[in-house]
Design a protein around this motif. Structure first.
Motif, PDB file in Angstrom:
ATOM      1  N   MET A 240      -6.596   8.977  11.774  1.00 20.65           N
ATOM      2  CA  MET A 240      -6.735   7.546  12.005  1.00 20.65           C
ATOM      3  C   MET A 240      -8.026   7.065  11.366  1.00 20.65           C
ATOM      4  O   MET A 240      -9.099   7.646  11.576  1.00 20.65           O
ATOM      5  CB  MET A 240      -6.763   7.208  13.499  1.00 20.65           C
ATOM      6  CG  MET A 240      -6.882   5.696  13.749  1.00 20.65           C
ATOM      7  SD  MET A 240      -6.695   5.221  15.475  1.00 20.65           S
ATOM      8  CE  MET A 240      -8.295   5.659  16.120  1.00 20.65           C
ATOM      9  N   PHE A 241      -7.914   5.981  10.577  1.00 16.84           N
ATOM     10  CA  PHE A 241      -9.066   5.372   9.939  1.00 16.84           C
ATOM     11  C   PHE A 241      -9.414   4.076  10.664  1.00 16.84           C
ATOM     12  O   PHE A 241      -8.531   3.284  10.998  1.00 16.84           O
ATOM     13  CB  PHE A 241      -8.777   5.067   8.470  1.00 16.84           C
ATOM     14  CG  PHE A 241      -8.459   6.284   7.646  1.00 16.84           C
ATOM     15  CD1 PHE A 241      -9.474   7.055   7.099  1.00 16.84           C
ATOM     16  CD2 PHE A 241      -7.145   6.665   7.434  1.00 16.84           C
ATOM     17  CE1 PHE A 241      -9.187   8.182   6.349  1.00 16.84           C
ATOM     18  CE2 PHE A 241      -6.834   7.801   6.688  1.00 16.84           C
ATOM     19  CZ  PHE A 241      -7.865   8.564   6.139  1.00 16.84           C
ATOM     20  N   ILE A 242     -10.706   3.873  10.909  1.00 18.58           N
ATOM     21  CA  ILE A 242     -11.194   2.628  11.490  1.00 18.58           C
ATOM     22  C   ILE A 242     -12.330   2.130  10.598  1.00 18.58           C
ATOM     23  O   ILE A 242     -13.171   2.922  10.145  1.00 18.58           O
ATOM     24  CB  ILE A 242     -11.710   2.826  12.930  1.00 18.58           C
ATOM     25  CG1 ILE A 242     -10.604   3.391  13.828  1.00 18.58           C
ATOM     26  CG2 ILE A 242     -12.212   1.512  13.502  1.00 18.58           C
ATOM     27  CD1 ILE A 242     -11.026   3.601  15.271  1.00 18.58           C
ATOM     28  N   HIS A 243     -12.357   0.843  10.350  1.00 17.25           N
ATOM     29  CA  HIS A 243     -13.402   0.304   9.481  1.00 17.25           C
ATOM     30  C   HIS A 243     -13.676  -1.152   9.848  1.00 17.25           C
ATOM     31  O   HIS A 243     -12.751  -1.909  10.165  1.00 17.25           O
ATOM     32  CB  HIS A 243     -12.948   0.364   8.019  1.00 17.25           C
ATOM     33  CG  HIS A 243     -14.058   0.674   7.067  1.00 17.25           C
ATOM     34  ND1 HIS A 243     -14.075   1.810   6.263  1.00 17.25           N
ATOM     35  CD2 HIS A 243     -15.213   0.010   6.779  1.00 17.25           C
ATOM     36  CE1 HIS A 243     -15.176   1.817   5.530  1.00 17.25           C
ATOM     37  NE2 HIS A 243     -15.876   0.724   5.826  1.00 17.25           N
ATOM     38  N   GLY A 244     -14.935  -1.541   9.810  1.00 20.48           N
ATOM     39  CA  GLY A 244     -15.292  -2.932  10.045  1.00 20.48           C
ATOM     40  C   GLY A 244     -14.897  -3.787   8.848  1.00 20.48           C
ATOM     41  O   GLY A 244     -15.205  -3.428   7.704  1.00 20.48           O
ATOM     42  N   LYS A 245     -14.222  -4.906   9.093  1.00 17.71           N
ATOM     43  CA  LYS A 245     -13.806  -5.784   7.998  1.00 17.71           C
ATOM     44  C   LYS A 245     -14.987  -6.375   7.250  1.00 17.71           C
ATOM     45  O   LYS A 245     -14.884  -6.701   6.061  1.00 17.71           O
ATOM     46  CB  LYS A 245     -12.925  -6.922   8.538  1.00 17.71           C
ATOM     47  CG  LYS A 245     -11.448  -6.617   8.571  1.00 17.71           C
ATOM     48  CD  LYS A 245     -10.637  -7.862   8.861  1.00 17.71           C
ATOM     49  CE  LYS A 245      -9.149  -7.579   8.762  1.00 17.71           C
ATOM     50  NZ  LYS A 245      -8.347  -8.806   9.009  1.00 17.71           N
ATOM     51  N   ARG A 256      -8.896   2.097   3.155  1.00 15.89           N
ATOM     52  CA  ARG A 256      -7.557   1.763   2.676  1.00 15.89           C
ATOM     53  C   ARG A 256      -7.076   2.804   1.665  1.00 15.89           C
ATOM     54  O   ARG A 256      -5.918   3.242   1.704  1.00 15.89           O
ATOM     55  CB  ARG A 256      -7.538   0.372   2.038  1.00 15.89           C
ATOM     56  CG  ARG A 256      -7.748  -0.785   3.005  1.00 15.89           C
ATOM     57  CD  ARG A 256      -7.411  -2.101   2.322  1.00 15.89           C
ATOM     58  NE  ARG A 256      -7.718  -3.257   3.146  1.00 15.89           N
ATOM     59  CZ  ARG A 256      -8.821  -3.985   3.029  1.00 15.89           C
ATOM     60  NH1 ARG A 256      -9.735  -3.674   2.101  1.00 15.89           N
ATOM     61  NH2 ARG A 256      -9.032  -5.029   3.800  1.00 15.89           N
ATOM     62  N   ARG A 257      -7.951   3.195   0.746  1.00 12.57           N
ATOM     63  CA  ARG A 257      -7.602   4.199  -0.256  1.00 12.57           C
ATOM     64  C   ARG A 257      -7.243   5.527   0.396  1.00 12.57           C
ATOM     65  O   ARG A 257      -6.252   6.171   0.041  1.00 12.57           O
ATOM     66  CB  ARG A 257      -8.759   4.404  -1.231  1.00 12.57           C
ATOM     67  CG  ARG A 257      -8.949   3.297  -2.253  1.00 12.57           C
ATOM     68  CD  ARG A 257     -10.208   3.525  -3.056  1.00 12.57           C
ATOM     69  NE  ARG A 257     -10.226   4.828  -3.709  1.00 12.57           N
ATOM     70  CZ  ARG A 257     -11.313   5.417  -4.188  1.00 12.57           C
ATOM     71  NH1 ARG A 257     -12.496   4.808  -4.070  1.00 12.57           N
ATOM     72  NH2 ARG A 257     -11.241   6.596  -4.766  1.00 12.57           N
TER      73      ARG A 257
END
Length: 314
Positions: A240-245, A256-257
């Motif tokens: 699972m990937f989590i990232h601040g927009k 995303r990549r």
């Protein structure tokens, strides 16, 4: 002639300035200004409630990492008996205490938590940062030690932030025996990150190339080969990937990549309004829900797979 000499002097000065900038940038990249344990835990106390940590039963020990490098580790026991464990890996210039903001989520979900200082950070011997190359091998050694220490039958997962995320994803290349991996605000390749940072600092485009030369000569490592995304090739561990927009330090396009590169079960969550490494503080309830939902889904997929295998045997 004087015009030519002036142009030559200007060009020479430009080269020297670029070289000096590259030298400083190389030191910033490979060394950074690391926090002490006292500074890190003070920051945590000022930004959220970590009173839960004070009451935990804890054990400090060391583990031999890659090439016998000594890692300082802290085991935090869940108040409830549990066979579930998670290794939490912090970001660049931070240390073990930087992962306390994720720990309460896992404690509530029944996990024992293991935090540690990355190579060159915290109480570990000073060393340069290889952005996941050696750190991932250290993590693999810690995974192996965790099974030896707590039993081969434990349920073990990984969670990393920033450099810790890159370390976690790169470790998957070594096929560790883990059940899941959560990668928060990690990067797919270091070159893109350094190019973006250099641009934001209004540095010459040649700075990154000179940084490559500096790390190549001094550490025999090419920054162009530091690509955590390669750890996802043939990977079977759910991620699972989590990232601040609103992360302008490491762009969300990196997650995303990497998400697109995963062929196993995967999830991607972008947190509106969150800057670098701030998703869990910006949207704590959403973050908790994403983690809990992902882990529940992973366990369900494992049960389904076991049922299929039993049916085949019968």
């Amino acid at each position: 002639m004087s015009r030519i000499r002036n142009a030559a002097r200007a060009a020479g000065a430009g080269v020297l300035l670029t070289a000096a900038a590259a030298q400083g940038f190389t030191r910033y990249v490979t060394r950074g200004n690391r926090q002490t344990l006292e500074e890190a835990i003070r920051w945590q106390r000022e930004h959220y409630d970590i009173s839960f940590f004070d009451s935990l039963e804890k054990e400090e020990y060391t583990v031999k990492g890659y090439e016998d490098y000594i890692l300082h580790v802290v085991f935090c026991k869940n108040p409830r008996p549990s066979k579930k464990y998670v290794i939490l890996t912090h970001g660049h210039t931070d240390n073990r205490y930087g992962m306390l903001k994720y720990m309460k989520i896992y404690l509530d979900l029944g996990y024992n938590c293991i935090i540690y200082d990355l190579r060159g950070h915290g109480l570990n011997k000073r060393d340069w940062c290889s952005y996941g190359l050696r750190e991932s091998r250290d993590l693999v050694r810690l995974i192996e030690d965790t099974y030896r220490r707590y039993g081969s039958d434990i349920y073990l997962g990984l969670h990393g932030e920033s450099l810790g995320s890159a370390t976690t994803i790169t470790a998957l290349r070594h096929k560790p025996d883990v059940r899941f991996a959560i990668a928060d605000c990690g990067f797919a390749d270091l070159e893109t990150v350094l190019t973006d940072i250099a641009g934001s600092l209004h540095m010459s485009r040649h700075t990154v190339r000179l940084t490559w030369l500096g790390t190549r000569v001094k550490h025999r490592v090419s920054i162009y080969k530091i690509r955590p995304i390669r750890g996802l090739m043939h990977n079977k561990v759910p991620v699972m990937f989590i990232h601040g927009k609103d992360d302008t330090y490491i762009s969300p396009r990196h997650s995303r990549r990497m998400y697109r590169a995963v062929t196993a079960y995967k999830e991607l969550h972008l947190i509106p309004g969150a800057t670098h490494a701030a998703s869990v503080l910006t949207a704590p309830e959403d973050y908790r829900r994403y983690v809990a939902g992902f882990l529940k889904k992973v366990e369900k997929l494992e049960r389904t797979q076991k049922e299929k295998e039993c049916q085949k045997e019968n």
